[in-house]
Scaffold this active site. Structure first.
Site, PDB file in Angstrom:
ATOM      1  N   GLU A   1      24.318  50.122  47.689  1.00  0.00           N
ATOM      2  CA  GLU A   1      24.082  50.490  46.371  1.00  0.00           C
ATOM      3  C   GLU A   1      24.068  52.135  46.278  1.00  0.00           C
ATOM      4  OE1 GLU A   1      22.373  48.469  48.234  1.00  0.00           O
ATOM      5  OE2 GLU A   1      21.564  46.711  47.049  1.00  0.00           O
TER       6      GLU A   1
ATOM      7  N   ALA B   1      24.226  42.544  42.869  1.00  0.00           N
ATOM      8  CA  ALA B   1      23.992  42.215  41.731  1.00  0.00           C
ATOM      9  C   ALA B   1      24.963  42.524  40.643  1.00  0.00           C
ATOM     10  CB  ALA B   1      22.752  43.177  41.277  1.00  0.00           C
TER      11      ALA B   1
HETATM   12  N1  COA Z   1      29.093  42.890  40.496  1.00  0.00           N
HETATM   13  C1  COA Z   1      30.023  42.496  39.365  1.00  0.00           C
HETATM   14  N2  COA Z   1      31.284  42.014  39.716  1.00  0.00           N
HETATM   15  C2  COA Z   1      31.527  41.983  41.013  1.00  0.00           C
HETATM   16  C3  COA Z   1      30.720  42.469  41.993  1.00  0.00           C
HETATM   17  C4  COA Z   1      29.544  42.868  41.686  1.00  0.00           C
HETATM   18  N3  COA Z   1      28.756  43.269  42.603  1.00  0.00           N
HETATM   19  N4  COA Z   1      31.404  42.437  43.089  1.00  0.00           N
HETATM   20  C5  COA Z   1      32.637  41.853  42.808  1.00  0.00           C
HETATM   21  N5  COA Z   1      32.718  41.553  41.526  1.00  0.00           N
HETATM   22  C6  COA Z   1      33.887  41.211  40.791  1.00  0.00           C
HETATM   23  C7  COA Z   1      34.717  42.361  40.588  1.00  0.00           C
HETATM   24  O1  COA Z   1      34.750  43.374  39.723  1.00  0.00           O
HETATM   25  C8  COA Z   1      36.276  41.412  40.156  1.00  0.00           C
HETATM   26  O2  COA Z   1      36.103  40.897  39.078  1.00  0.00           O
HETATM   27  P1  COA Z   1      37.634  41.039  38.336  1.00  0.00           P
HETATM   28  O3  COA Z   1      38.485  40.114  38.729  1.00  0.00           O
HETATM   29  O4  COA Z   1      37.001  40.506  36.790  1.00  0.00           O
HETATM   30  O5  COA Z   1      37.897  42.594  38.018  1.00  0.00           O
HETATM   31  C9  COA Z   1      36.271  39.962  41.108  1.00  0.00           C
HETATM   32  O6  COA Z   1      34.905  40.219  41.547  1.00  0.00           O
HETATM   33  C10 COA Z   1      36.709  40.027  42.609  1.00  0.00           C
HETATM   34  O7  COA Z   1      36.449  41.355  43.193  1.00  0.00           O
HETATM   35  P2  COA Z   1      37.196  42.510  43.919  1.00  0.00           P
HETATM   36  O8  COA Z   1      36.571  43.839  44.140  1.00  0.00           O
HETATM   37  O9  COA Z   1      38.641  42.396  43.109  1.00  0.00           O
HETATM   38  O10 COA Z   1      37.652  41.940  45.444  1.00  0.00           O
HETATM   39  P3  COA Z   1      38.067  42.737  46.489  1.00  0.00           P
HETATM   40  O11 COA Z   1      38.183  41.684  47.685  1.00  0.00           O
HETATM   41  O12 COA Z   1      39.048  43.562  46.155  1.00  0.00           O
HETATM   42  O13 COA Z   1      36.802  43.412  47.110  1.00  0.00           O
HETATM   43  C11 COA Z   1      34.193  43.818  47.519  1.00  0.00           C
HETATM   44  C12 COA Z   1      35.402  42.591  47.402  1.00  0.00           C
HETATM   45  C13 COA Z   1      33.026  43.141  47.821  1.00  0.00           C
HETATM   46  C14 COA Z   1      34.484  44.783  48.701  1.00  0.00           C
HETATM   47  C15 COA Z   1      34.043  44.580  46.089  1.00  0.00           C
HETATM   48  O14 COA Z   1      34.262  43.537  45.081  1.00  0.00           O
HETATM   49  C16 COA Z   1      32.722  45.175  46.002  1.00  0.00           C
HETATM   50  O15 COA Z   1      32.765  46.242  46.445  1.00  0.00           O
HETATM   51  N6  COA Z   1      32.088  44.757  45.282  1.00  0.00           N
HETATM   52  C17 COA Z   1      30.677  45.361  44.849  1.00  0.00           C
HETATM   53  C18 COA Z   1      29.838  45.385  46.223  1.00  0.00           C
HETATM   54  C19 COA Z   1      28.581  46.076  45.756  1.00  0.00           C
HETATM   55  O16 COA Z   1      28.495  47.278  45.514  1.00  0.00           O
HETATM   56  N7  COA Z   1      27.407  45.488  45.588  1.00  0.00           N
HETATM   57  C20 COA Z   1      26.081  46.019  45.437  1.00  0.00           C
HETATM   58  C21 COA Z   1      25.855  46.107  44.074  1.00  0.00           C
HETATM   59  S1  COA Z   1      24.456  46.726  43.648  1.00  0.00           S
END
Ligand code: COA
Length: 259
Positions: A134, A66
């Site tokens: 989460e 999300a």
């Molecule tokens: N919600 C909002 N934005 C998100 C997102 C999410 N769930 N997951 C990734 N993004 C965004 C990042 O904020 C970033 O945006 P920005 O460039 O404007 O800063 C972009 O997507 C790229 O993500 P980034 O974190 O830089 O990529 P990464 O390769 O370093 O890491 C993940 C990838 C998936 C490990 C990491 O993005 C992550 O942990 N995301 C959240 C996962 C999560 O907790 N999901 C459950 C949500 S309830």
């Protein structure tokens, strides 16, 4: 239907819905969830469509959850609304009368894992990662994750994934029964198409009855033996049944019309 966050393509009887926010790793904001609901309803009612594929844009993510930035300041009321809407849309995928395949092309985290689990079949590319992180945000899954993960992989593994937040690889997901197949990234969509083209040769009526019966046990948590008796016997009044049996007896391929 206006779609700002999805690609919606119908070709050769297959509707491919692509979550299209690659800059945000296809995170599901409220608008995307609502568009997904519209897209599924549209594909379900379109007579040309025999099956649906859901995938994510770009090489990195199916859906990374999300949209954290969007929900960060939500009130209790807004959070409840968000979860209710997500459940409504994911339930509509699970209860879709046409087969829905998740083609998981990268991160399937949080709402992404939940979206994949709402689909009937999951195929993962070798770079896919599944998880419910989460807990690391001080929250819990809100789109069905505690329920669908437990049903799919069993209590012990689901509990571990949910309370550690650890992600698993595509191969690990395959070993747990969370995904049906693992493919190279460039073969992901063709594998999904191949499965749907097999299903396309079967009776659409019988297919939808099977999807609903599996859900009686799987999502309603009860046995569906009586429902099976009713839906089985109902087949005997369909053209598809008469065509299928006749074709077998005449040693030819059946031509099903879904009637
Ligand atoms: N919600 C909002 N934005 C998100 C997102 C999410 N769930 N997951 C990734 N993004 C965004 C990042 O904020 C970033 O945006 P920005 O460039 O404007 O800063 C972009 O997507 C790229 O993500 P980034 O974190 O830089 O990529 P990464 O390769 O370093 O890491 C993940 C990838 C998936 C490990 C990491 O993005 C992550 O942990 N995301 C959240 C996962 C999560 O907790 N999901 C459950 C949500 S309830």
């Amino acid at each position: 239907m206006t779609l700002n966050n999805l690609k919606f393509v119908i070709a050769d009887g297959v509707c491919t819905i692509t979550i299209n926010r690659p800059d945000k790793l296809n995170a599901l904001n409220i608008e995307t969830i609502s568009e997904l609901g519209l897209a599924i309803a549209e594909a379900e009612k379109d007579k040309k469509v025999i099956g649906i594929i859901i995938t994510g844009e770009g090489p990195k993510a199916f859906v990374a959850g999300a949209d954290i930035a969007e929900f960060s300041a939500f009130s209790l009321k807004e959070a409840k609304e968000m979860a209710k809407n997500g459940h409504r849309v994911f339930d509509s995928i699970e209860n879709c009368t046409k087969p829905v395949i998740a083609a998981v092309n990268g991160f399937a985290l949080g709402g992404g894992c939940e979206l994949a689990m709402a689909c009937h079949i999951r195929i993962a590319s070798t770079n896919a990662k599944f998880g419910q992180p989460e807990i690391s945000l001080g929250v819990i899954p809100g789109y069905g994750g505690t329920q669908r993960l437990t049903r799919l992989v069993g209590k012990a593994r689901a509990t571990e994934m949910l309370i550690t937040g650890d992600a698993i690889t595509a191969d690990e997901a395959r070993a747990l029964g969370l995904v049906n197949y693992v493919t190279e990234p460039d073969q992901l969509l063709s594998r999904a198409m191949e499965i749907l083209s097999k299903i396309a040769k079967k009776s659409p009526l019988a297919t939808s009855k099977i999807l609903s019966l599996v859900n009686v046990y799987y999502s309603k948590g009860k046995d569906g033996f009586q429902e099976e008796i009713d839906l089985f016997s109902g087949c005997f009044e369909t053209n598809d049944f008469h065509e299928g049996v006749e074709a077998f007896l005449q040693k030819r391929l059946a031509k099903f019309e879904g009637k």
